[in-house]
Design an enzyme around this catalytic site. Structure first.
Site, PDB file in Angstrom:
ATOM      1  N   GLU A  68      16.535 -22.605   5.565  1.00 47.41           N
ATOM      2  CA  GLU A  68      15.263 -22.845   4.893  1.00 47.41           C
ATOM      3  C   GLU A  68      15.385 -22.744   3.384  1.00 47.41           C
ATOM      4  O   GLU A  68      15.216 -23.709   2.663  1.00 47.41           O
ATOM      5  CB  GLU A  68      14.233 -21.815   5.395  1.00 47.41           C
ATOM      6  CG  GLU A  68      13.119 -22.442   6.185  1.00 47.41           C
ATOM      7  CD  GLU A  68      12.239 -21.387   6.824  1.00 47.41           C
ATOM      8  OE1 GLU A  68      11.556 -21.707   7.785  1.00 47.41           O
ATOM      9  OE2 GLU A  68      12.248 -20.232   6.350  1.00 47.41           O
ATOM     10  N   GLU A 311      -7.894  11.082  -9.080  1.00 46.75           N
ATOM     11  CA  GLU A 311      -9.273  10.874  -9.525  1.00 46.75           C
ATOM     12  C   GLU A 311      -9.443  11.031 -11.020  1.00 46.75           C
ATOM     13  O   GLU A 311     -10.296  10.389 -11.600  1.00 46.75           O
ATOM     14  CB  GLU A 311     -10.199  11.834  -8.770  1.00 46.75           C
ATOM     15  CG  GLU A 311     -10.390  11.405  -7.339  1.00 46.75           C
ATOM     16  CD  GLU A 311     -11.324  12.293  -6.567  1.00 46.75           C
ATOM     17  OE1 GLU A 311     -11.511  13.447  -6.971  1.00 46.75           O
ATOM     18  OE2 GLU A 311     -11.858  11.820  -5.557  1.00 46.75           O
TER      19      GLU A 311
END
Lengths: 506, 96
Positions: A68, A311
């Site tokens: 491929e 955070e």
């Protein structure tokens, strides 16, 4: 757990991290394994890594047959993984068999044919390099080019048999149309189906999740089910072998300070040396503060501490700590503390897990705080998160690191989060932080919900936050329903009221 | 000016398929002009040549010149079709 019997066939280590664990050693040696997956499921990377690891770790030469991708593209694409194919080619350890389509290469088909030329070329390349590993990528392409399915299936079987006699371990890749349909588009599995591996790239809740499953190894044992994996720049595929993790870590009854003497008392004398503590509470209840205390306790005891923050930024964290009288900045300068801040969104949850493990292995902390787990949960599916937590906790326990995770509850009052339901059984201790509203005022409550292997305070206590951090005070009396988020004050009974009358004021 | 015809036949060992293709190849020889060149490559003996030409299937017949190159895969059962695809002079029973 080790399944090893005399009759089991030999395995060839792939060198793909984690995969050899779930495959109990690797691919069946000297056989052909079919690797199937939909477009973009990393079949080519997997097979290339199988060859590259062979060269780098086991000094085994390799042959890559491409149907491929162009050879030039492959050399170029893998440069990011650090696989220097061009050099290996020059050293005679790697050979390509270029069967990628070009215009004019295939003519019209008139009459019967075989793949004798392909076989001769592959055999030639194997002989020339002395290869022990061969990859054919991907078989679907020749079916679209040469049409005749029956001939091609027979020819592939012949090639597979020829490679077997040459003693090489072969991987053939083939494309699937859908994740749950037949294994391959052209029914190749019926011919080369002794060993089948499925790679998946499933969209789950707007996120892609890669997994690897060994469907079968004929005559050999392997782990069952899907295992998540990640593709990392610089190293390639890393499989996360969840159920291969053993519950075998040693246990310690040594106590370590939690960083707050009040909390130590509530916990019956501190946390255990190798325990995992979950701190759960609504936003602003003091979770980050508690992890700061936890780390500070470690720093004071001369331990190495690691903070993973998802955070807040480094500046914010340092400023907050300063506000509570904790100096993170100089601790980090001295090398005793390490702070890593990241948005959870920068990587997939599997990448985070591998990354965290890497940081832990590098830094070797005695204590670890993660603030917060809920932030990581945000980027993942339920299952992915559960696997993350299991993978992480088992790793931490193995390294005997004391850990504190924080988790956000979605509601201000009471409630529990999904995070808790997933991980509460894995953690050794759970500390709840709750808002308590009474007579128009909000105060904070703390309680130790669970503490494995130890006596602990069963009361819900009030706590305050000031310039020195957290101060735990008296238990709430005459109030029920704090955990449920509906605190109710009730009148003390007459006897209790009278008892109280006779306590001398101090 | 037209280039001379140059044909290469790639076969794989001594199989029935190879023999069929070789027989057909010989018959082509009779109909293509005398300035044409014919070559047979056995990929088992000479795999490097198959590699360079990127041959997958055998038998494969390649018309190297005139450019552009053209290929036919199979045992060349239908010679008329082979001539047509490779633009070779048709078989003419009256000139023979």
């Amino acid at each position: 757990m080790k399944y090893s019997t005399a009759s089991e066939i030999d395995k060839q280590h792939t060198g793909i991290p984690g995969f050899d664990l779930i495959a109990y050693g690797g691919l069946p040696k000297g056989r052909t394994t079919l690797l199937v997956g939909t477009a973009g499921s990393a079949k080519t990377v997997f097979s290339l890594q199988f060859l590259a690891s062979g060269i780098m770790e086991y000094n085994q030469s390799a042959v890559f047959v491409t149907f491929e991708e162009m050879v030039e593209d492959i050399r170029h694409n893998v440069a990011g993984f650090g696989w220097t194919i061009k050099e290996w080619e020059a050293e005679g350890r790697w050979a390509f068999v270029d069967a990628a389509p070009r215009p004019l290469d295939d003519g019209e088909i008139l009459g019967a044919f075989d793949l004798g030329a392909l076989l001769a070329r592959v055999e030639n390349a194997v002989r020339r390099t002395g290869a022990k590993r061969v990859v054919l990528d991907s078989l679907g392409a020749i079916f679209t080019r040469l049409g005749d399915g029956t001939t091609l299936r027979n020819e592939l079987l012949r090639i597979s048999a020829a490679l077997k006699t040459m003693g090489v371990t072969t991987v053939m890749t083939a494309e699937r149309e859908t994740e749950d349909g037949p294994l391959t588009r052209y029914g190749i599995e019926e011919f080369v189906a002794d060993n089948v591996i499925i790679l998946r790239n499933v969209k789950d809740n707007e996120r892609r999740r890669r997994t690897c499953e060994i469907l079968k190894f004929r005559g050999a044992y392997h782990q069952k089910g899907e295992f998540p994996f990640a593709i990392l720049p610089g190293t390639g595929i890393q499989v996360i072998p969840l159920s291969a993790i053993e519950l075998r870590q040693s246990s310690s009854d040594l106590r370590i300070p939690s960083g707050s003497t009040d909390l130590d008392e509530m916990c019956g004398g501190g946390f255990f040396r190798d325990s995992i503590v979950l701190v759960s509470g609504a936003t602003g209840t003091g979770k980050t503060l508690m992890s700061t205390h936890f780390l500070n306790g470690g720093l004071k005891a001369g331990e190495r501490c690691l903070l993973l923050a998802y955070e807040e930024s480094r500046q914010q964290l340092f400023r907050n700590a300063q506000g509570w009288g904790v100096d993170f900045e100089s601790a980090e300068k001295s090398g005793q503390l390490r702070v890593c801040c990241d948005y959870p969104e920068v990587a997939s949850i599997e990448d985070h897990l591998i990354n965290i493990k890497q940081i832990i292995s590098d830094f070797k902390p005695d204590r670890l705080a993660i603030d917060s787990l809920s932030a990581i949960e945000r980027i993942s599916s339920e299952r992915g998160f559960r696997e993350f937590v299991i993978g992480l906790t088992s790793f931490i326990k193995h390294g005997e690191v004391a850990a504190l995770f924080t988790s956000n509850t979605p509601t201000l009052m009471g409630g529990s989060s999904v995070t808790e339901t997933h991980i509460s059984s894995i953690t050794d201790s759970i500390i709840l932080l709750r808002y308590v509203e009474l007579f128009g005022e909000i105060s904070r409550g703390v309680m130790v919900l669970k503490m494995r292997g130890s006596h602990h305070d069963k009361e819900i206590r009030e706590f305050n936050i000031d310039g020195d951090g957290m101060h735990i005070g008296r238990p709430f009396r005459n109030i029920t329903g704090i955990l449920a988020g509906r605190p109710q004050h009730f009148q003390a009974s007459e006897t209790e009221r009278i008892e109280g009358l006779f306590i001398e004021p101090k | 000016m037209t280039q001379a015809i140059h044909l290469t036949l790639y076969i794989c060992g001594e199989t029935v398929r190879s023999q069929n293709a070789l027989r057909a190849f010989d018959r082509l020889r009779d109909t293509v002009g005398s300035d044409a060149t014919f070559r047979v490559v056995d990929v088992v003996v000479d795999p490097d040549e198959a590699e360079t030409a990127r041959i997958l299937a055998t038998p494969t017949l390649v018309r190297e010149t005139p450019q552009p190159q053209r290929r036919v895969i199979g045992d060349l059962e239908d010679l008329d079709q082979v001539r047509k695809i490779l633009s070779l002079p048709p078989y003419d029973r009256f000139t023979r």
